[in-house]
Design a protein around this motif. Structure first.
Motif, mmCIF file in Angstrom:
data_model
loop_
_atom_site.group_PDB
_atom_site.id
_atom_site.type_symbol
_atom_site.label_atom_id
_atom_site.label_comp_id
_atom_site.label_asym_id
_atom_site.label_seq_id
_atom_site.Cartn_x
_atom_site.Cartn_y
_atom_site.Cartn_z
ATOM 1 N N UNK A 275 -30.702 1.839 -10.563
ATOM 2 C CA UNK A 275 -32.162 1.944 -10.614
ATOM 3 C C UNK A 275 -32.696 0.974 -11.661
ATOM 4 N N UNK A 276 -33.797 0.325 -11.327
ATOM 5 C CA UNK A 276 -34.379 -0.646 -12.254
ATOM 6 C C UNK A 276 -33.960 -2.071 -11.938
ATOM 7 N N UNK A 277 -32.969 -2.237 -11.066
ATOM 8 C CA UNK A 277 -32.577 -3.603 -10.704
ATOM 9 C C UNK A 277 -33.523 -4.122 -9.618
ATOM 10 N N UNK A 278 -33.692 -5.428 -9.610
ATOM 11 C CA UNK A 278 -34.577 -6.047 -8.612
ATOM 12 C C UNK A 278 -33.821 -6.157 -7.289
ATOM 13 N N UNK A 279 -34.406 -5.571 -6.261
ATOM 14 C CA UNK A 279 -33.806 -5.592 -4.932
ATOM 15 C C UNK A 279 -34.551 -6.651 -4.115
ATOM 16 N N UNK A 280 -33.810 -7.551 -3.525
ATOM 17 C CA UNK A 280 -34.441 -8.622 -2.735
ATOM 18 C C UNK A 280 -34.906 -8.081 -1.378
ATOM 19 N N UNK A 281 -35.997 -8.610 -0.901
ATOM 20 C CA UNK A 281 -36.521 -8.248 0.417
ATOM 21 C C UNK A 281 -35.423 -8.376 1.478
ATOM 22 N N UNK A 282 -35.296 -7.377 2.330
ATOM 23 C CA UNK A 282 -34.312 -7.419 3.411
ATOM 24 C C UNK A 282 -32.968 -6.795 3.061
ATOM 25 N N UNK A 283 -32.760 -6.460 1.785
ATOM 26 C CA UNK A 283 -31.496 -5.829 1.374
ATOM 27 C C UNK A 283 -31.339 -4.477 2.071
ATOM 28 N N UNK A 284 -30.183 -4.254 2.638
ATOM 29 C CA UNK A 284 -29.911 -2.964 3.284
ATOM 30 C C UNK A 284 -29.740 -1.874 2.209
ATOM 31 N N UNK A 285 -30.609 -0.847 2.285
ATOM 32 C CA UNK A 285 -30.535 0.253 1.319
ATOM 33 C C UNK A 285 -29.679 1.403 1.854
ATOM 34 N N UNK A 286 -29.725 1.563 3.163
ATOM 35 C CA UNK A 286 -28.939 2.643 3.754
ATOM 36 C C UNK A 286 -29.151 2.704 5.247
ATOM 37 N N UNK A 287 -28.432 3.594 5.889
ATOM 38 C CA UNK A 287 -28.657 3.809 7.315
ATOM 39 C C UNK A 287 -28.498 5.290 7.629
ATOM 40 N N UNK A 288 -29.103 5.686 8.740
ATOM 41 C CA UNK A 288 -29.045 7.086 9.153
ATOM 42 C C UNK A 288 -28.117 7.199 10.363
ATOM 43 N N UNK A 289 -27.122 8.071 10.218
ATOM 44 C CA UNK A 289 -26.164 8.302 11.301
ATOM 45 C C UNK A 289 -26.525 9.621 11.981
ATOM 46 N N UNK A 290 -26.574 9.606 13.293
ATOM 47 C CA UNK A 290 -26.881 10.828 14.039
ATOM 48 C C UNK A 290 -25.710 11.814 13.929
ATOM 49 N N UNK A 291 -26.032 13.050 13.585
ATOM 50 C CA UNK A 291 -24.979 14.058 13.391
ATOM 51 C C UNK A 291 -24.272 14.387 14.701
ATOM 52 N N UNK A 292 -24.942 14.100 15.813
ATOM 53 C CA UNK A 292 -24.439 14.541 17.118
ATOM 54 C C UNK A 292 -23.658 13.433 17.822
ATOM 55 N N UNK A 293 -24.292 12.259 17.940
ATOM 56 C CA UNK A 293 -23.660 11.158 18.691
ATOM 57 C C UNK A 293 -22.804 10.255 17.811
ATOM 58 N N UNK A 294 -22.959 10.368 16.453
ATOM 59 C CA UNK A 294 -22.290 9.502 15.479
ATOM 60 C C UNK A 294 -22.822 8.068 15.496
ATOM 61 N N UNK A 295 -23.883 7.808 16.249
ATOM 62 C CA UNK A 295 -24.489 6.476 16.277
ATOM 63 C C UNK A 295 -25.346 6.255 15.024
ATOM 64 N N UNK A 296 -25.435 4.998 14.592
ATOM 65 C CA UNK A 296 -26.440 4.629 13.587
ATOM 66 C C UNK A 296 -27.784 4.589 14.302
ATOM 67 N N UNK A 297 -28.732 5.449 13.896
ATOM 68 C CA UNK A 297 -29.997 5.512 14.633
ATOM 69 C C UNK A 297 -31.163 4.895 13.861
ATOM 70 N N UNK A 298 -30.937 4.561 12.610
ATOM 71 C CA UNK A 298 -31.983 3.841 11.874
ATOM 72 C C UNK A 298 -31.340 3.133 10.692
ATOM 73 N N UNK A 299 -31.817 1.918 10.425
ATOM 74 C CA UNK A 299 -31.398 1.228 9.205
ATOM 75 C C UNK A 299 -32.607 1.128 8.289
ATOM 76 N N UNK A 300 -32.354 1.156 6.996
ATOM 77 C CA UNK A 300 -33.453 1.113 6.029
ATOM 78 C C UNK A 300 -33.243 -0.091 5.120
ATOM 79 N N UNK A 301 -34.192 -1.026 5.181
ATOM 80 C CA UNK A 301 -34.099 -2.266 4.408
ATOM 81 C C UNK A 301 -35.290 -2.372 3.457
ATOM 82 N N UNK A 302 -35.086 -3.098 2.372
ATOM 83 C CA UNK A 302 -36.190 -3.329 1.430
ATOM 84 C C UNK A 302 -37.251 -4.182 2.115
#
Ligand SMILES: [Zn+2]
Length: 336
Positions: A275-302
């Motif tokens: 926390x407090x570090x500068x994150x560049x635009x477009x950096x992948x912060x995380x992704x959401x995996x569906x509990x049921x299908x195990x697919x990545x259903x959303x990616x979260x980028x800066x």
């Protein structure tokens, strides 16, 4: 002969006391009371109020405050600390943010100065207002993340305060030494109410619950140092607060990143030191995996260059939950 007014603790001599003041009765038959620690220093000085556990699932500050006051020597203290260790015992008993009651507004953080003839949440606020808020020279209302693995470290000050008071609020917030100082809106909070009476008051928001031993220790130490810095700033302890490089941002620069879907968040930022570090635009912060299908259903980028001021551990998130938050670099200011 002068008439003594104000609460009983106002006449206490050097030392410590622990009492409870009454609010009302509860349906389980017990009396609802608010706990009050008073630590009176040897020398005269300001009265500093501390409130914590306003939200019933934000308990990390408890252990830091306990450690801090345990080490504090009253012979070195000028003035007095008045501490409400559990502001909302009903929410705490229910392990939730809000008071478990049937009617009205149940978030203690939104109902100050309260109402002695209102609902239970308002009665609690009224009792704290009467017994504590009306008798302090400065106050902090200490929050941390609730359940859900949250990482954060900042002090919020009131965007609605007058310019002169805002400066004093920022100075107290900065003395805490957290990486972020955030101009925020919190109408109805204890700090907001005190600001309306021209009393300095801010809200530290540090860490979260069940973060594991290393991170809990990291944040506990930050809070212990922060309390020390604030008391120095107020002249209640000798010496100056440690200088800290901090980032100041307001609500316009604040961007919360909330997944549109529910699932298992895989967080790429799980270390408090990130926390407090500068994150560049477009950096992948995380992704959401569906509990049921195990697919990545959303990616979260800066969405822009920004300072990460809130992050989560990996784990389950509901749709719309705050997963990450950034202070846009263009709207933030480095101070210190
Ligand atoms: Zn809170």
């Amino acid at each position: 002969m002068s008439v003594v007014t104000g609460p009983r603790w106002a006449s206490e001599k050097e030392g410590r006391s622990f009492t409870r003041f009454p609010v009302t009765t509860m349906l389980n038959g017990a009396e609802l009371t608010i706990p009050l620690h008073v630590i009176t220093g040897r020398n005269p000085g300001p009265t500093f109020g501390i409130i914590t556990n306003t939200h019933g699932d934000e308990f990390l500050a408890t252990i830091a405050i306990r450690e801090f006051i345990g080490k504090l020597a009253t012979a070195q203290l000028s003035g007095r600390i008045v501490l409400v260790s559990v502001a909302n015992p009903m929410a705490t008993a229910g392990f939730g943010r809000l008071t478990p009651e049937q009617h009205g507004r149940t978030d203690l953080h939104e109902v100050y100065p309260g109402n002695a003839r209102g609902n239970t949440t308002q009665m609690i606020a009224a009792a704290i207002t009467e017994n504590v808020l009306h008798h302090v020279d400065a106050l902090i209302d200490f929050h941390s993340g609730g359940s859900g693995g949250r990482l954060q470290a900042r002090v919020d000050h009131n965007s609605k305060a007058s310019a002169e008071l805002k400066e004093k609020n920022i100075a107290l917030a900065r003395a805490f030494g957290a990486p972020f100082v955030h101009e925020n809106e919190f109408a109805g909070s204890a700090a907001h109410y005190l600001n309306s009476r021209d009393v300095v008051a801010v809200n530290p928001e540090v860490g979260g619950c069940y973060l594991g031993p290393a991170t809990s220790r990291y944040y506990t130490q930050m809070m212990v140092n922060g309390l020390d810095g604030m008391l120095r700033h107020l002249g209640m302890l000798k010496g100056k607060p440690a200088a800290a490089r901090q980032i100041h941002f307001d609500t316009k620069a604040r961007r919360e990143l909330r997944p549109r879907v529910s699932g298992y968040l895989v967080s790429h930022f799980e270390e408090p030191q990130q926390l407090g570090t500068l994150i560049k635009s477009g950096t992948r912060l995380g992704e959401v995996v569906d509990l049921y299908s195990y697919e990545v259903i959303e990616t979260i980028d800066a969405p822009f260059d920004g300072y990460l001021f809130f992050s989560r551990y990996s784990g389950m998130v509901g749709a719309g939950t705050q997963a990450f938050a950034l202070a846009e670099a263009a709207g933030s200011k480095s101070i210190g």
